[in-house]
Scaffold this motif. Structure first.
Motif, PDB file in Angstrom:
ATOM      1  N   MET A   1       0.850  -1.187   0.000  1.00 49.05           N
ATOM      2  CA  MET A   1       0.000   0.000   0.000  1.00 49.05           C
ATOM      3  C   MET A   1       0.888   1.239   0.000  1.00 49.05           C
ATOM      4  N   LYS A   2       0.815   2.055  -1.059  1.00 45.90           N
ATOM      5  CA  LYS A   2       1.664   3.232  -1.197  1.00 45.90           C
ATOM      6  C   LYS A   2       1.169   4.397  -0.366  1.00 45.90           C
ATOM      7  N   GLU A   3      -0.140   4.454  -0.130  1.00 44.49           N
ATOM      8  CA  GLU A   3      -0.713   5.549   0.643  1.00 44.49           C
ATOM      9  C   GLU A   3      -2.054   5.115   1.216  1.00 44.49           C
ATOM     10  N   ARG A   4      -2.467   5.782   2.257  1.00 45.70           N
ATOM     11  CA  ARG A   4      -3.785   5.540   2.844  1.00 45.70           C
ATOM     12  C   ARG A   4      -4.735   6.599   2.297  1.00 45.70           C
ATOM     13  N   ARG A   5      -5.637   6.198   1.444  1.00 49.24           N
ATOM     14  CA  ARG A   5      -6.592   7.135   0.863  1.00 49.24           C
ATOM     15  C   ARG A   5      -7.688   7.452   1.874  1.00 49.24           C
ATOM     16  N   VAL A   6      -7.810   8.730   2.202  1.00 51.89           N
ATOM     17  CA  VAL A   6      -8.814   9.177   3.166  1.00 51.89           C
ATOM     18  C   VAL A   6      -9.740  10.166   2.468  1.00 51.89           C
ATOM     19  N   ALA A   7     -11.036   9.909   2.532  1.00 51.65           N
ATOM     20  CA  ALA A   7     -12.038  10.796   1.930  1.00 51.65           C
ATOM     21  C   ALA A   7     -12.844  11.460   3.041  1.00 51.65           C
ATOM     22  N   VAL A   8     -12.853  12.780   3.053  1.00 55.16           N
ATOM     23  CA  VAL A   8     -13.650  13.546   4.005  1.00 55.16           C
ATOM     24  C   VAL A   8     -14.816  14.161   3.234  1.00 55.16           C
ATOM     25  N   VAL A   9     -16.025  13.853   3.647  1.00 58.30           N
ATOM     26  CA  VAL A   9     -17.219  14.318   2.938  1.00 58.30           C
ATOM     27  C   VAL A   9     -17.717  15.617   3.564  1.00 58.30           C
ATOM     28  N   CYS A  21     -10.013  19.492  11.785  1.00 55.40           N
ATOM     29  CA  CYS A  21      -9.430  18.647  12.836  1.00 55.40           C
ATOM     30  C   CYS A  21      -8.899  17.343  12.237  1.00 55.40           C
ATOM     31  N   VAL A  22      -9.629  16.815  11.276  1.00 54.48           N
ATOM     32  CA  VAL A  22      -9.221  15.563  10.624  1.00 54.48           C
ATOM     33  C   VAL A  22      -8.049  15.804   9.687  1.00 54.48           C
ATOM     34  N   THR A  23      -8.201  16.756   8.783  1.00 51.27           N
ATOM     35  CA  THR A  23      -7.182  16.943   7.745  1.00 51.27           C
ATOM     36  C   THR A  23      -5.861  17.442   8.317  1.00 51.27           C
ATOM     37  N   PRO A  37       1.872   7.093   4.002  1.00 46.27           N
ATOM     38  CA  PRO A  37       1.320   8.418   4.304  1.00 46.27           C
ATOM     39  C   PRO A  37      -0.172   8.491   3.983  1.00 46.27           C
ATOM     40  N   TYR A  38      -0.832   9.436   4.631  1.00 48.15           N
ATOM     41  CA  TYR A  38      -2.255   9.670   4.379  1.00 48.15           C
ATOM     42  C   TYR A  38      -2.406  10.596   3.167  1.00 48.15           C
ATOM     43  N   HIS A  39      -3.283  10.196   2.256  1.00 47.03           N
ATOM     44  CA  HIS A  39      -3.617  11.035   1.100  1.00 47.03           C
ATOM     45  C   HIS A  39      -5.079  11.441   1.288  1.00 47.03           C
ATOM     46  N   THR A  40      -5.274  12.649   1.810  1.00 45.99           N
ATOM     47  CA  THR A  40      -6.598  13.087   2.235  1.00 45.99           C
ATOM     48  C   THR A  40      -7.206  14.040   1.221  1.00 45.99           C
ATOM     49  N   ARG A  41      -8.467  13.777   0.874  1.00 44.52           N
ATOM     50  CA  ARG A  41      -9.172  14.608  -0.103  1.00 44.52           C
ATOM     51  C   ARG A  41     -10.545  14.995   0.455  1.00 44.52           C
ATOM     52  N   LEU A  42     -10.947  16.228   0.170  1.00 44.84           N
ATOM     53  CA  LEU A  42     -12.276  16.691   0.547  1.00 44.84           C
ATOM     54  C   LEU A  42     -13.225  16.461  -0.618  1.00 44.84           C
ATOM     55  N   ALA A  60     -13.485  22.209  -2.740  1.00 43.64           N
ATOM     56  CA  ALA A  60     -13.391  20.745  -2.752  1.00 43.64           C
ATOM     57  C   ALA A  60     -12.237  20.310  -3.644  1.00 43.64           C
ATOM     58  N   GLN A  61     -11.798  19.077  -3.435  1.00 41.05           N
ATOM     59  CA  GLN A  61     -10.734  18.521  -4.266  1.00 41.05           C
ATOM     60  C   GLN A  61     -11.247  17.485  -5.253  1.00 41.05           C
ATOM     61  N   GLU A  62     -12.367  16.845  -4.921  1.00 37.87           N
ATOM     62  CA  GLU A  62     -12.946  15.861  -5.830  1.00 37.87           C
ATOM     63  C   GLU A  62     -14.456  15.832  -5.663  1.00 37.87           C
ATOM     64  N   ALA A  63     -15.126  15.323  -6.676  1.00 39.21           N
ATOM     65  CA  ALA A  63     -16.575  15.172  -6.623  1.00 39.21           C
ATOM     66  C   ALA A  63     -16.932  13.872  -5.913  1.00 39.21           C
ATOM     67  N   LEU A  64     -17.844  13.970  -4.981  1.00 41.84           N
ATOM     68  CA  LEU A  64     -18.285  12.801  -4.233  1.00 41.84           C
ATOM     69  C   LEU A  64     -18.745  11.687  -5.170  1.00 41.84           C
ATOM     70  N   GLU A  65     -19.429  12.063  -6.257  1.00 44.73           N
ATOM     71  CA  GLU A  65     -20.015  11.076  -7.154  1.00 44.73           C
ATOM     72  C   GLU A  65     -18.971  10.344  -7.998  1.00 44.73           C
TER      73      GLU A  65
END
Length: 320
Positions: A1-9, A21-23, A37-42, A60-65
């Motif tokens: 696993m190269k990174e931990r993908r984290v999605a914050v909605v 607080c999360v990011t 490492p954590y790769h965090t996206r809103l 935002a960084q990405e579309a939820l859909e």
């Protein structure tokens, strides 16, 4: 696993602190060497900017859909827009979809409303901001709502209480992923407290009085706080208030999110915690003064609320 993908909605009128607080915590973990490492996206609906409850606009960084798994962690933020988000079929459907593709799912504050709408909390114990616990419980009776702890972890789903409890939950995730030393470094960097356990009360009954407009509930709570060693059975409280037990229970659930019996147990346990720190009274005396009767009854209540026996709590506070 190269990174931990984290999605914050996020969504319109989300709480900025719930997100930050999360990011910020995960970004700090990366700085201290989180591996991977954590790769965090809103994520937001349509990837559009959202105006937070405070009036600030967040890009935002990405579309939820459009996001697909697998994800390491999915976190739904709370905020004053949580009910509209929970009523939005697109948001709920994609949260449900991404949950199936995530190793770990969580909500912060009133984000629990969105998880509940997605059916992810059915049959589970969950928490949310203490002010919204009663409403969550009434709208989703299939969820076991506990307004007490700052966060609850059941399996791969976690729910955190109000706002800054996101720090506590995220630090717990960081410690789980990378060990206690790295999590401690992150806590120091953020100038926050690492060892606040999830079962610590998010709001003391002494600092969270019932709404002042409900004079009956307020009067009963004041009676409880000043008579902890007396007869505080629901029947006695109802008789003193001049109402039926059923009506008193209904009022407590509506305004405090818990039954009179549970509130009394909480009040007594919190008072005992204060006495353990501020006095040298033996356990039996603390138990008697707070209405528990025996030291063993006090011990059981203390373990239920704080996760540790009163003797250990006293030692920990003395050495803090």
């Amino acid at each position: 696993m190269k990174e931990r993908r984290v999605a914050v909605v996020g969504y319109e009128a989300a709480e900025l602190l719930d997100i930050a607080c999360v990011t910020t915590s995960l970004g700090s973990a990366n700085w201290y060497g989180a591996s991977p490492p954590y790769h965090t996206r809103l994520l937001t609906p349509g990837g559009r900017p959202v105006t937070c409850g405070t009036g600030l606009t967040l890009q935002a960084q990405e579309a939820l859909e459009r996001v697909t798994g697998p994800l390491d962690t999915l976190i739904v933020s709370g905020g004053i827009g949580h009910e509209e988000a929970a009523a939005n079929r697109v948001i709920v459907a994609h949260v449900r979809r991404l949950a199936r593709e995530s190793r770990r799912i969580a909500s912060v504050c009133t984000g629990a409303t969105v998880l509940a709408a997605a059916g992810l909390l059915d049959g589970r114990r969950a928490t949310t901001h203490w002010q919204w616990a009663g409403r969550l419980a009434s709208r989703h009776p299939e969820v076991i709502v506990d307004p007490g702890p700052i966060f609850i972890r059941e399996g791969n789903i976690s729910t955190a209480a109000g706002v800054t409890s996101a720090l506590d939950l995220t630090l717990a995730f960081i410690e789980e992923d990378n060990g206690s030393e790295l999590a401690r470094n992150v806590a120091r960097n953020l100038v926050t407290y690492l060892q606040r356990p999830g079962n610590q009360a998010q709001m003391s009954m002494f600092t969270a009085p019932p709404p002042p407009e409900n004079t009956l509930v307020k009067r009963v709570v004041e009676h409880i706080a000043s008579n902890l060693g007396g007869d505080l059975a629901t029947a006695a409280l109802a008789a003193g208030a001049g109402v039926s037990e059923r009506h008193l229970t209904r009022l407590f659930l509506k305004h405090l999110g818990q039954t009179p019996g549970r509130f009394v147990r909480q009040a007594r346990t919190e008072a005992a915690a204060q006495l353990l720190v501020s006095s040298s009274l033996p356990m039996a005396a603390v138990a008697a003064r707070c209405g528990f009767g025996t030291a063993e009854t006090l011990r059981q209540a203390f373990v239920d609320r704080y996760g540790i026996p009163p003797s250990r709590y006293r030692l920990a506070q003395a050495s803090a």
